[in-house]
Design a protein around this motif. Sequence first.
Motif, PDB file in Angstrom:
ATOM      1  N   TYR A 168     -61.872  -6.476  65.017  1.00  0.00           N
ATOM      2  CA  TYR A 168     -62.510  -6.170  63.729  1.00  0.00           C
ATOM      3  C   TYR A 168     -61.653  -6.587  62.533  1.00  0.00           C
ATOM      4  N   GLN A 169     -60.790  -7.553  62.716  1.00  0.00           N
ATOM      5  CA  GLN A 169     -59.841  -7.918  61.651  1.00  0.00           C
ATOM      6  C   GLN A 169     -60.526  -8.364  60.366  1.00  0.00           C
ATOM      7  N   ASN A 170     -61.738  -8.850  60.462  1.00  0.00           N
ATOM      8  CA  ASN A 170     -62.448  -9.322  59.270  1.00  0.00           C
ATOM      9  C   ASN A 170     -63.527  -8.354  58.800  1.00  0.00           C
ATOM     10  N   SER A 171     -63.544  -7.173  59.342  1.00  0.00           N
ATOM     11  CA  SER A 171     -64.583  -6.205  58.992  1.00  0.00           C
ATOM     12  C   SER A 171     -64.285  -5.517  57.669  1.00  0.00           C
ATOM     13  N   LYS A 172     -65.342  -5.204  56.923  1.00  0.00           N
ATOM     14  CA  LYS A 172     -65.183  -4.460  55.669  1.00  0.00           C
ATOM     15  C   LYS A 172     -64.692  -3.037  55.931  1.00  0.00           C
ATOM     16  N   ALA A 173     -64.956  -2.516  57.133  1.00  0.00           N
ATOM     17  CA  ALA A 173     -64.506  -1.163  57.464  1.00  0.00           C
ATOM     18  C   ALA A 173     -62.990  -1.092  57.661  1.00  0.00           C
ATOM     19  N   PHE A 174     -62.370  -2.236  57.886  1.00  0.00           N
ATOM     20  CA  PHE A 174     -60.915  -2.302  58.048  1.00  0.00           C
ATOM     21  C   PHE A 174     -60.309  -2.433  56.654  1.00  0.00           C
ATOM     22  N   THR A 175     -60.104  -1.300  56.024  1.00  0.00           N
ATOM     23  CA  THR A 175     -59.673  -1.275  54.631  1.00  0.00           C
ATOM     24  C   THR A 175     -58.158  -1.182  54.499  1.00  0.00           C
ATOM     25  N   GLU A 176     -57.703  -1.462  53.296  1.00  0.00           N
ATOM     26  CA  GLU A 176     -56.276  -1.347  52.999  1.00  0.00           C
ATOM     27  C   GLU A 176     -55.788   0.080  53.221  1.00  0.00           C
ATOM     28  N   GLN A 177     -56.608   1.030  52.808  1.00  0.00           N
ATOM     29  CA  GLN A 177     -56.233   2.444  52.951  1.00  0.00           C
ATOM     30  C   GLN A 177     -56.081   2.815  54.422  1.00  0.00           C
ATOM     31  N   ARG A 178     -56.996   2.339  55.240  1.00  0.00           N
ATOM     32  CA  ARG A 178     -56.911   2.629  56.681  1.00  0.00           C
ATOM     33  C   ARG A 178     -55.730   1.911  57.316  1.00  0.00           C
ATOM     34  N   TRP A 179     -55.509   0.661  56.942  1.00  0.00           N
ATOM     35  CA  TRP A 179     -54.377  -0.074  57.493  1.00  0.00           C
ATOM     36  C   TRP A 179     -53.060   0.608  57.151  1.00  0.00           C
ATOM     37  N   ASN A 180     -52.951   1.130  55.955  1.00  0.00           N
ATOM     38  CA  ASN A 180     -51.731   1.818  55.542  1.00  0.00           C
ATOM     39  C   ASN A 180     -51.454   3.024  56.434  1.00  0.00           C
ATOM     40  N   LYS A 181     -52.502   3.764  56.771  1.00  0.00           N
ATOM     41  CA  LYS A 181     -52.350   4.899  57.691  1.00  0.00           C
ATOM     42  C   LYS A 181     -51.984   4.432  59.093  1.00  0.00           C
ATOM     43  N   ILE A 182     -52.664   3.389  59.555  1.00  0.00           N
ATOM     44  CA  ILE A 182     -52.492   2.927  60.933  1.00  0.00           C
ATOM     45  C   ILE A 182     -51.077   2.402  61.160  1.00  0.00           C
ATOM     46  N   GLN A 183     -50.560   1.596  60.238  1.00  0.00           N
ATOM     47  CA  GLN A 183     -49.238   1.004  60.478  1.00  0.00           C
ATOM     48  C   GLN A 183     -48.143   2.067  60.516  1.00  0.00           C
ATOM     49  N   LYS A 184     -48.329   3.157  59.779  1.00  0.00           N
ATOM     50  CA  LYS A 184     -47.342   4.242  59.814  1.00  0.00           C
ATOM     51  C   LYS A 184     -47.358   4.943  61.172  1.00  0.00           C
ATOM     52  N   ILE A 185     -48.556   5.117  61.742  1.00  0.00           N
ATOM     53  CA  ILE A 185     -48.652   5.738  63.076  1.00  0.00           C
ATOM     54  C   ILE A 185     -48.127   4.790  64.148  1.00  0.00           C
ATOM     55  N   ILE A 186     -48.392   3.500  63.984  1.00  0.00           N
ATOM     56  CA  ILE A 186     -47.842   2.528  64.932  1.00  0.00           C
ATOM     57  C   ILE A 186     -46.319   2.622  64.953  1.00  0.00           C
TER      58      ILE A 186
END
Length: 612
Positions: free
Chosen positions: A191-209
């Motif tokens: 889903y790398q090009n999906s509109k649902a993959f937002t900056e806000q969500r990525w910021n949360k995800i990378q911290k958990i990673i």
Amino acid sequence: MGLRYIIYRIRHEFEKKIGSLKKRHPEDLAFKHTISLEEWKKNKNNFLLEGKEQLKIPKEQSIVLKNTAERILKGDLLFFNAVWMSLGIDYKWNLNPSNGYAFDLTKHWSEIPDLSEEAGDIKFVWEKSRFSYLLILIRYDYHFDKDLSEFVFSEIESWIDSNPINKGPNWRCSQEISLRILNWCFALYYYQNSKAFTEQRWNKIQKIIYASVHHVYHHIDFSRIAVRNNHAITETLFLTVSNILFPFIPETNKWARDGKNWFEQEIQYQIYDDGTFLQFSMNYHRVVVQLLSLAFSLYNKNNQQFSPHVYDKAYKSLNFLYQCMQDENGYLPNYGSNDGSLFFPVSNSEYRDYRPQLNTLHFILTTQHLFQEASIQSEVAWYGGGENPSSPYERLSKIQGVMCFDSGGYYLCRHRDFFTFIRCGDHKDRPAQADNLHLDIWYKGENILRDSGTYKYNTDSEKLLYFMGSASHNTVMVNNQSQMLKGGRFIWYYWTQKISALWEETDEAFIFKGRIKAFQFLNKKATHQRTMVISKNRTEWLVKDDLTHLKGYEMKQIWHPSSPQIKIQSLGKECLAFTSYNSSYYGSFTEEAGLYFPFYNAIETKITFQAL
């Protein structure tokens, strides 16, 4: 378990008590090198999948996939690949749905017990948090031209919001952490090009990673010393590929280097020279097959290689499992611990069917499919198309007659439409079940003389003793006790050990002779010898059990038939019935009819089968 294990366990308990684990895994852990979503897209390395728009996997609209995905979207989940449970859309990630117990999310993970009578089986909490179901949704999205990106990312975000770093049950197990992030990676790339993959969500995800890889690296000794099984392979693999998957985390350069060294050590140690696996479990061996497929595919995608012994052990593993597999349905004996694990569900095949997973690794190693069915071959595409090492191995073939896997202690006979499987093994590594000299018989893919399975790791003591003990296997008990002495949870004392085992062949029969040290807690000199004669001309097995240095003890020879066409007789011995529990899938069981013959010292039994 050895001095290294003892020293580590003492150290681990001490560190837990004085709070060192909390300091090493802080609740306020912060990632200081965050990058933007655009930077990640620009600099990411190759994964198994590309974005959904670039995928060229042939589309197939399976009704099984559709029905499964739609149930998940409604809030249901298939637990342990066996039992559907209704969780609802607003599922609480700390809840055990089997008993309603909610784990405390304010506690550090080191304070959360994974074995508690009140909390029940923690695996029920971990099951959804593993996120394997995302792969089902992704495949449904692709094959049925859907867009489930908002649902998928809302699930990931819900988990992040509900599970503070290093708190609660879902930070308790490093293997679960590793699998969660690996399954998230499928979603991130697809889903790398999906509109649902937002900056806000990525910021949360990378911290958990970051927190996840940090946790696994700084707790890796637990799996490599205290556990040392498929957990260690999963976690060291996760570290191995961390610099490929997460190059934005500076520490992964060291973590991946160490991880690869450890991963290769674990493969060398855990997979024996004949391809058998130290957990003595068919399903956990398949777990390793899936992990190896992911490892090889990801390394091939990024032009990297493992040491040659890793590929050799993988190929030998394939051969062992393939020789045990039933061609009619892909089933293997339900032998050893079976917790329902299938980490990466990228096939529509039934859980007990091993063909898709064996075929994928086989294709990666040989460039050839092991099976011709398109539905089985389709899994290869979800591992990136099956790029191969520079030196492919030869295609495997099914062997007829007798086979010996001496390192693991497995002895097989494939003759006409029958498959006979017997275990006679050493234990330099911890056995999970008291099942030495267990006998399995199959006819045209049907398990006519079976193993009882596993059921649960956390249940009442009576069922734990049954499923882990000798009573659930086709072997012998003495004084109504298993062949080893039960300790706590996964612990056995006085491990059984192989003294000798071999096949002989005459014009009339295949003859197996195996002898083990057993019941050593009753007498240090005690042994159990099983001789089995398989007729070449009749559907008949003669089984003779001889026990030494156990004079005066009551004994019983136990059988778990699963076909009305099988007949078991012992001349001069009374045949008695008992309730045989059968767990084909983790978390559930049925009551069926078992039988046993009381005897002293020696018994000879004839098993016959009348084909319809």
